[in-house]
Design a protein around this motif. Structure first.
Motif, PDB file in Angstrom:
ATOM      1  N   ASP A  63     -13.006 -13.736 -31.151  1.00  0.00           N
ATOM      2  CA  ASP A  63     -14.303 -14.415 -31.064  1.00  0.00           C
ATOM      3  C   ASP A  63     -14.191 -15.789 -30.430  1.00  0.00           C
ATOM      4  O   ASP A  63     -15.211 -16.436 -30.144  1.00  0.00           O
ATOM      5  CB  ASP A  63     -14.946 -14.512 -32.439  1.00  0.00           C
ATOM      6  CG  ASP A  63     -14.066 -15.253 -33.446  1.00  0.00           C
ATOM      7  OD1 ASP A  63     -13.079 -15.906 -33.025  1.00  0.00           O
ATOM      8  OD2 ASP A  63     -14.346 -15.176 -34.654  1.00  0.00           O
ATOM      9  N   GLY A  64     -12.944 -16.275 -30.209  1.00  0.00           N
ATOM     10  CA  GLY A  64     -12.759 -17.576 -29.584  1.00  0.00           C
ATOM     11  C   GLY A  64     -13.082 -18.742 -30.482  1.00  0.00           C
ATOM     12  O   GLY A  64     -13.071 -19.892 -30.022  1.00  0.00           O
ATOM     13  N   GLN A  65     -13.343 -18.521 -31.774  1.00  0.00           N
ATOM     14  CA  GLN A  65     -13.748 -19.584 -32.695  1.00  0.00           C
ATOM     15  C   GLN A  65     -12.681 -19.851 -33.771  1.00  0.00           C
ATOM     16  O   GLN A  65     -12.382 -20.998 -34.083  1.00  0.00           O
ATOM     17  CB  GLN A  65     -15.080 -19.217 -33.371  1.00  0.00           C
ATOM     18  CG  GLN A  65     -16.222 -18.976 -32.405  1.00  0.00           C
ATOM     19  CD  GLN A  65     -16.586 -20.231 -31.634  1.00  0.00           C
ATOM     20  OE1 GLN A  65     -16.555 -21.341 -32.183  1.00  0.00           O
ATOM     21  NE2 GLN A  65     -16.958 -20.059 -30.362  1.00  0.00           N
ATOM     22  N   ARG A  66     -12.147 -18.789 -34.342  1.00  0.00           N
ATOM     23  CA  ARG A  66     -11.209 -18.940 -35.457  1.00  0.00           C
ATOM     24  C   ARG A  66      -9.778 -19.075 -34.927  1.00  0.00           C
ATOM     25  O   ARG A  66      -9.296 -18.206 -34.212  1.00  0.00           O
ATOM     26  CB  ARG A  66     -11.318 -17.741 -36.400  1.00  0.00           C
ATOM     27  CG  ARG A  66     -12.633 -17.679 -37.141  1.00  0.00           C
ATOM     28  CD  ARG A  66     -12.766 -16.376 -37.914  1.00  0.00           C
ATOM     29  NE  ARG A  66     -12.899 -15.229 -37.018  1.00  0.00           N
ATOM     30  CZ  ARG A  66     -12.948 -13.966 -37.432  1.00  0.00           C
ATOM     31  NH1 ARG A  66     -12.868 -13.698 -38.740  1.00  0.00           N
ATOM     32  NH2 ARG A  66     -13.090 -12.987 -36.564  1.00  0.00           N
ATOM     33  N   ARG A  67      -9.103 -20.149 -35.304  1.00  0.00           N
ATOM     34  CA  ARG A  67      -7.763 -20.440 -34.813  1.00  0.00           C
ATOM     35  C   ARG A  67      -6.726 -19.554 -35.511  1.00  0.00           C
ATOM     36  O   ARG A  67      -6.817 -19.304 -36.714  1.00  0.00           O
ATOM     37  CB  ARG A  67      -7.412 -21.913 -35.038  1.00  0.00           C
ATOM     38  CG  ARG A  67      -6.059 -22.308 -34.463  1.00  0.00           C
ATOM     39  CD  ARG A  67      -5.716 -23.755 -34.735  1.00  0.00           C
ATOM     40  NE  ARG A  67      -4.439 -24.087 -34.138  1.00  0.00           N
ATOM     41  CZ  ARG A  67      -4.258 -24.503 -32.891  1.00  0.00           C
ATOM     42  NH1 ARG A  67      -5.314 -24.644 -32.109  1.00  0.00           N
ATOM     43  NH2 ARG A  67      -3.062 -24.767 -32.416  1.00  0.00           N
ATOM     44  N   HIS A  94      -5.956 -16.323 -40.171  1.00  0.00           N
ATOM     45  CA  HIS A  94      -6.749 -17.560 -40.049  1.00  0.00           C
ATOM     46  C   HIS A  94      -7.154 -18.035 -41.431  1.00  0.00           C
ATOM     47  O   HIS A  94      -7.565 -17.243 -42.284  1.00  0.00           O
ATOM     48  CB  HIS A  94      -7.984 -17.316 -39.188  1.00  0.00           C
ATOM     49  CG  HIS A  94      -8.970 -18.445 -39.216  1.00  0.00           C
ATOM     50  ND1 HIS A  94      -8.778 -19.616 -38.529  1.00  0.00           N
ATOM     51  CD2 HIS A  94     -10.163 -18.584 -39.880  1.00  0.00           C
ATOM     52  CE1 HIS A  94      -9.806 -20.428 -38.742  1.00  0.00           C
ATOM     53  NE2 HIS A  94     -10.652 -19.824 -39.558  1.00  0.00           N
ATOM     54  N   SER A 132      -8.753 -26.297 -24.623  1.00  0.00           N
ATOM     55  CA  SER A 132      -8.648 -26.787 -25.997  1.00  0.00           C
ATOM     56  C   SER A 132      -7.211 -26.885 -26.485  1.00  0.00           C
ATOM     57  O   SER A 132      -6.958 -27.369 -27.583  1.00  0.00           O
ATOM     58  CB  SER A 132      -9.435 -25.860 -26.936  1.00  0.00           C
ATOM     59  OG  SER A 132      -8.871 -24.553 -26.934  1.00  0.00           O
ATOM     60  N   PHE A 192      -6.734 -18.229 -30.418  1.00  0.00           N
ATOM     61  CA  PHE A 192      -7.841 -17.935 -31.321  1.00  0.00           C
ATOM     62  C   PHE A 192      -8.007 -16.427 -31.467  1.00  0.00           C
ATOM     63  O   PHE A 192      -7.462 -15.634 -30.696  1.00  0.00           O
ATOM     64  CB  PHE A 192      -9.139 -18.564 -30.799  1.00  0.00           C
ATOM     65  CG  PHE A 192      -9.099 -20.067 -30.748  1.00  0.00           C
ATOM     66  CD1 PHE A 192      -9.553 -20.821 -31.826  1.00  0.00           C
ATOM     67  CD2 PHE A 192      -8.609 -20.720 -29.631  1.00  0.00           C
ATOM     68  CE1 PHE A 192      -9.523 -22.193 -31.781  1.00  0.00           C
ATOM     69  CE2 PHE A 192      -8.567 -22.096 -29.580  1.00  0.00           C
ATOM     70  CZ  PHE A 192      -9.025 -22.847 -30.659  1.00  0.00           C
ATOM     71  N   ASP A 224     -12.515 -29.028 -37.258  1.00  0.00           N
ATOM     72  CA  ASP A 224     -11.531 -28.224 -36.529  1.00  0.00           C
ATOM     73  C   ASP A 224     -10.241 -28.985 -36.263  1.00  0.00           C
ATOM     74  O   ASP A 224      -9.188 -28.372 -36.055  1.00  0.00           O
ATOM     75  CB  ASP A 224     -12.128 -27.753 -35.194  1.00  0.00           C
ATOM     76  CG  ASP A 224     -13.278 -26.774 -35.390  1.00  0.00           C
ATOM     77  OD1 ASP A 224     -13.299 -26.098 -36.440  1.00  0.00           O
ATOM     78  OD2 ASP A 224     -14.150 -26.697 -34.508  1.00  0.00           O
TER      79      ASP A 224
END
Length: 911
Positions: A65-69, A128, A261, A62, A201
């Motif tokens: 930010d750890g959110q957007r792959r 992303h 994840s 990611f 997701d």
């Protein structure tokens, strides 16, 4: 947004200007982006990404930010930190890259840049694709996505009650869980509620996300100059502006990721598929397809099925080989060759004009013994069997392929395929479509297309002629070297010396010529691969499938001539047009044509096949496995060991080797060439299927190992079938019947032996009272009067030759002194008639069986057809019912509003 794009491009050069008329791809892209994201004023300021500090998580997939792959990674070298800084060139590269990245952001993608922790000159740009972009392009690309869970696909074991026996061969489902199956349909944004979206997701899996992003990367423009558009990540990588572009592996192959994840699919593939301990297990095709895409999945499915079918061919081939091996001691004609009172007293005529001596027949004793193994009745049975086997393989593969099309949702893939960006960029000519009667753009006119086709065909023909010239060179070498080896025979050569017993002039010439031929084949392959790609690029096919099919036909045509020409020469030309000692036939007016051993050229053909097949397998393994492993090992040695352990996933993958767009193409080509050896010349080498089986068992795991451990992850691609390789195999199967029939008839000595056994061993032609093979060698060697030589050998004549007035040679001619001396005798015409009759009968029988099998086995099984129809029916019903519910709901709302309006209007009047 269009204004913003032009501003970025105009910064690159004052002479560059935008192309308002021809930019089909970018205008369509911008219109779609504007309609999807709103006006430009509502968007953020589109600038190239700022550098971000690495968050210290090596296994992370990611953004920081750890959110957007991370869906794709672009790599470039920072020009400001290069040791040799060419200011002008570096500035142009930087401007093009800035324009490209700005346009990527304009297209809706999100970028994040970070520097390498191992080499501060490298910059990694992480890409992303947000949810809106994925949805938009999923609709543009007609990607099929889940509607609802599918309860129709119930896979049953083909072994029924014996499934326990094959359980040890299956992949452990507790480790690799079966994929959930769905009804699918092409995605549409306005019907998003109809699709099975539990989690945004995970709705688009990583392979689909990477495919969508790569589609965008290939169609974003970075420069327009003199009305010529330049766009696409492939051109940027090839020109050095970017060093690499690739999707990420999901984890390290040797251990699981610490990120909870992460699906760890790479680790599972290595453990259950690529690891040597899993060599006996079936392939996890569904996981291969999910991780690498349908194109790679269908390749491994085909290779696995081909290997399974080779098991049957190998068993029958080994049985035929053992039959010949066990019965070699009962080979009467070989005993006569080796007998000191028969073969030891037969003086053979020289096989060249000056230096070649007379020689005794028994020097070919060892080769005649080996020939008995391959030239036996088992060879005939095996040739007929392989003619049927290849048809069964092709027909059953079609059925298996149809099942995979249904299971992997590629039944209607041809409707989804988009034009290549290279093709779209050249669409400058406007024509009227004959079907739609609307204007459309094409890259060139009809005359231009004809000229390109003519030029491409001429280039291919030139290279084929070059191969034929190399084959002629090998033939000249064989003729010259045979004279040298023959001239070095001692005067009193009797074939009893251990070395001379096995290394005859024929054997030495055959082995050295085969090795040189193999080296030339490899050199020409390396050169022509690049030439074929250049020709296909010039031809400019419309779609990627058209491109690959065109390249496939060119490469296979070249490989066919390159690999098989020497085998065809030995099988059908060598020793067939030699004349007789008093009137030999000359090659190029100088070299006397080669002759076969008294037993024929079959053993030499077997030697040629063994060297080429074995050498090709060894060379391919070195080229495909050892070289990438060594390159990666050198790369790891150059890095700091501690830093390598904390390097992020994108940096670890960057140091792997690129697979290349044509990587899979070469894998197919290698196997199809092997398929040709196994089928076209199997009558001369029944062990070919066994060698191919062993090679393929290793090939599957070697390919799996290198893709999983040594190469970057390839961009997943859709594929409905194996493409042009299917008709190529069908053509080989048809040709194989003819070649094997002709090998048995003209290359082996089987037909002459049968004619002698049934006709010439008994009266009125023979002296025996019963059918026998005794006297066959003496019957098949004609006499020649030494005094009739035009150019008598003066080098090393056989000692004691003054006691002999005649020598023998391989042919069926009348002896000297006969009224028709040196003319073909009646036995020759009996043999020719028998050979032609055998070819006709064998071909008709095998072709009839092949036609019946093709007719009896449908390409798509009945159950698969029913599943396809059932799924299509339920899918349409599901979409129709949901649409009908929406319409009914809307009509109900409208009706309620109308009642309210009428009620509100009438109530005051009534009151």
């Amino acid at each position: 947004m269009q204004m913003m794009t032009r501003d970025v491009l105009l910064e690159m050069d004052q002479e560059e200007e935008d192309d308002d008329d021809g930019d089909i791809v970018l205008e369509n892209l911008e219109q779609t982006v504007v309609s999807s994201f709103g006006t430009l004023e509502s968007q953020p300021d589109f600038q190239t990404p700022e550098f971000e500090e690495f968050n210290g998580k090596p296994d992370s997939l990611f953004f920081n930010d750890g959110q957007r792959r991370i869906d794709f990674v672009l790599v470039y070298e920072d020009e400001s930190r290069k040791e040799t800084n060419k200011k002008g060139s570096n500035e142009k590269q930087r401007r093009k890259r800035r324009a490209y990245e700005s346009n990527l952001i304009c297209g809706g993608l999100q970028l994040e840049a970070t520097r390498s922790i191992l080499d501060d000159k490298l910059v990694f740009v992480k890409v992303h694709a947000p949810w809106e972009v994925l949805c938009m392009y999923a609709e543009i690309m007609h990607i099929k996505l889940p509607l609802k869970p599918n309860d129709l696909k119930t896979r049953t074991s083909a072994f029924g009650n014996f499934s326990w026996f094959t359980k040890v061969l299956q992949v452990d489902e507790s480790i690799i869980k079966p994929e959930q199956e769905f009804f699918t349909a092409p995605f549409e944004k306005n019907r998003m509620n109809d699709f099975y979206i539990q989690d945004r997701d995970t709705f688009f899996n990583p392979a689909t996300r990477s495919r969508i992003v790569y589609f965008i990367l290939c169609r974003i423009k970075y420069q327009v100059r003199d009305n010529v558009k330049k766009f696409g990540i492939n051109k940027l990588v090839s020109s050095g502006i970017y060093k690499a572009a690739f999707p990420l592996h999901d984890c390290n192959f040797s251990h699981k990721s610490e990120d909870l994840s992460c699906p760890n699919e790479r680790y599972l593939l290595y453990r259950e598929w690529a690891h040597p301990r899993s060599i006996y297990k079936k392939q996890p095709l569904d996981l291969i397809r999910k991780y690498y895409g349908e194109k790679i999945g269908i390749y491994f499915a085909w290779l696995g099925y081909y290997t399974q079918m080779l098991l049957l061919a190998a068993v029958v081939g080994v049985a035929c080989f053992l039959y010949g091996y066990v019965n070699q001691n009962n080979c009467t004609w070989s005993k006569e060759v080796c007998h000191p009172d028969i073969g030891g007293k037969i003086i053979m005529c020289p096989q060249c004009d000056r230096l070649c001596p007379f020689w005794k027949l028994n020097i070919t004793c060892e080769s005649s013994k080996k020939l008995c193994i391959f030239d036996s009745f088992g060879t005939l049975v095996f040739a007929v069997f392989m003619g049927v086997w290849v048809t069964l393989f092709l027909e059953f593969w079609k059925r298996r392929q149809a099942e995979l099309e249904y299971e992997w949702d590629t039944v209607e893939l041809q409707q989804e395929e988009q034009a290549r960006p290279e093709y779209e960029a050249r669409c400058t000519h406007v024509v009227i479509n004959e079907i739609t009667q609307e204007e459309e753009r094409v890259p060139f006119t009809t005359w231009g297309k004809c000229i390109r086709i003519a030029l491409c065909a001429s280039a291919v023909l030139f290279w084929i002629l070059l191969i034929i010239a190399s084959v002629i060179g090998i033939i000249v070498y064989r003729l010259s070297v045979f004279i040298v080896f023959s001239a070095k025979l001692p005067k009193n050569f009797n074939g009893t010396d251990p070395i001379q017993k096995y290394l005859t002039p024929q054997t030495a010439t055959s082995i050295t010529a085969s090795l040189i031929s193999f080296i030339i084949i490899m050199i020409l392959n390396t050169i022509y691969e690049k030439v074929a790609i250049m020709i296909t690029n010039f031809e400019l096919p419309r779609t990627q499938t058209d491109y690959e099919n065109s390249l496939t036909m060119k490469m296979f045509l070249f490989q066919f001539v390159n690999y098989y020409s020497s085998c065809f020469y030995i099988a059908f030309f060598k020793g067939k047009f030699v004349g007789y000692p008093g009137d030999p036939v000359y090659w190029l007016g100088k070299y006397r044509n080669e002759e076969c051993d008294p037993g024929g050229c079959l053993l030499e053909l077997t030697t040629q096949l063994t060297i080429i097949m074995g050498g090709k397998a060894i060379w391919n393994n070195i080229q495909e496995v050892l070289l990438p492993w060594v390159k990666n090992l050198i790369g790891r040695c150059r890095t700091v060991s501690r830093a390598e352990k904390i390097a992020p996933r994108w940096e670890q993958d960057y140091h792997l080797q690129p697979m290349g767009k044509l990587g899979l193409f070469y894998e197919y080509l290698e196997m199809i060439i092997q398929f040709g050896f196994v089928t076209l010349f199997v009558a001369s080498f029944p062990l070919a299927p066994l060698l191919a089986l062993v090679n393929n068992i290793l090939e599957i795991r070697v390919d799996a190992w290198k893709m999983t451990t040594q190469y970057r992850r390839m961009v997943p691609e859709k594929a409905q079938d194996i493409g042009a390789w299917q008709p190529i195999m069908q053509g080989i199967a048809i040709l194989a019947v003819v070649t094997n029939a002709m090998i048995i008839a003209f290359t082996s000595d089987m037909i002459p032996r049968l004619v002698y056994y049934w006709s010439f061993s008994v009266p009125p032609y023979g002296d025996h009272t019963h059918y026998t093979m005794e006297g066959y060698i003496n019957n098949t060697l004609s006499y020649f009067n030494i005094a009739d030589f035009k150019n008598r050998s003066k080098g090393n004549p056989y000692s004691g030759l003054e006691k002999h007035t005649t020598c023998r040679y391989r042919d069926f001619r009348y002896p000297p002194g006969h009224p028709q001396e040196y003319k073909h005798n009646i036995y020759y015409w009996h043999v020719i008639a028998a050979k032609l009759a055998f070819i006709i009968v064998m071909e008709h029988i095998i072709y009839s069986v092949k036609f019946f099998i093709s007719y009896a086995i449908p390409d798509v099984s009945k159950s698969t057809k029913s599943k396809i129809k059932r799924e299509k029916y339920l899918t349409q019903k599901l979409l129709h019912e949901n649409h009908l519910k929406d319409v009914t709901k809307n009509m109900g709302v409208i009706a309620e509003r109308m009642v309210e309006v009428v009620d509100n209007n009438l109530r005051p009047k009534l009151e």
